[in-house]
Write an enzyme that holds these catalytic residues in place. Sequence first.
Site, PDB file in Angstrom:
ATOM      1  CB  SER A 223      -0.887  -0.014   1.131  1.00 40.25           C
ATOM      2  OG  SER A 223      -1.667   1.094   1.247  1.00 40.25           O
ATOM      3  CD  GLU A 224       0.395   6.140  -3.529  1.00 39.28           C
ATOM      4  OE1 GLU A 224       0.044   7.277  -3.150  1.00 39.28           O
ATOM      5  OE2 GLU A 224       0.008   5.630  -4.410  1.00 39.28           O
ATOM      6  CG  ASN A 225      -1.315   3.960   3.236  1.00 38.32           C
ATOM      7  OD1 ASN A 225      -1.321   3.155   2.373  1.00 38.32           O
ATOM      8  ND2 ASN A 225      -1.856   4.132   4.098  1.00 38.32           N
TER       9      ASN A 225
ATOM     10  CB  SER B 187       5.886   4.044   0.676  1.00 36.29           C
ATOM     11  OG  SER B 187       5.006   3.443  -0.197  1.00 36.29           O
TER      12      SER B 187
END
Length: 216
Positions: A45-47, A87
């Site tokens: 997940s990008e976050n 990330s």
Amino acid sequence: MDAQTIIARRVAKELRPGNLVNLGIGIPTLVANYVPQGLNVFFQSENGLIGTGPIPEQGMAHPLLTDAGGKPISALPGAATFDSAMSFGLIRGGHVDITVLGGLQVDGDGHLANWMIPGKMVPGMGGAMDLVSGARRVIVAMQHAARGKSKIVAKCNLPLTSARPVDLVVTDMAVIAFPGGKATLMETAPGLKVAEVLAITEAELAVPDNVPEMKL
């Protein structure tokens, strides 16, 4: 089978053992629900999370576990959390094997527009620019048409996400690839004929002699 399920199930067929896979918001998040049994992949997940699992059942969501769009996600045993700098270091450094993104338009050259509708109040580009530029393989998961109008267009008239073309588009009607930079119809959805796909597609598609149906 509804349109989103068709798309997510077909995209899941593109995953390979050990892949690090980023799932964008919207339809792409559903891909995690259809990973073939026994296939070990790592969802990012990008976050700031590697090891996301299926979307949690109603009532089982954790308030601190969300995707980049703020929707509830689950974390598998052994999952790792980290900050946005790490990330995006993974994304920009070319360590993401596949990114699956939603789209507003993809044109005949494979260019993606997925972040803005002029005159509308919508979120900005977010990390899509980095993902399209940095991931090793880019798959767009979106419906083929909206309000009867093709989202596979001759040329995007919305702002492009990146100058880099995508690798594959999976819709509820077709799978389209871009060998040699030419939009090519690779598969049709179950029960659809090639002519039906071409009739609703604005972009010109190359059509091989044999176009199989998707295997879901």
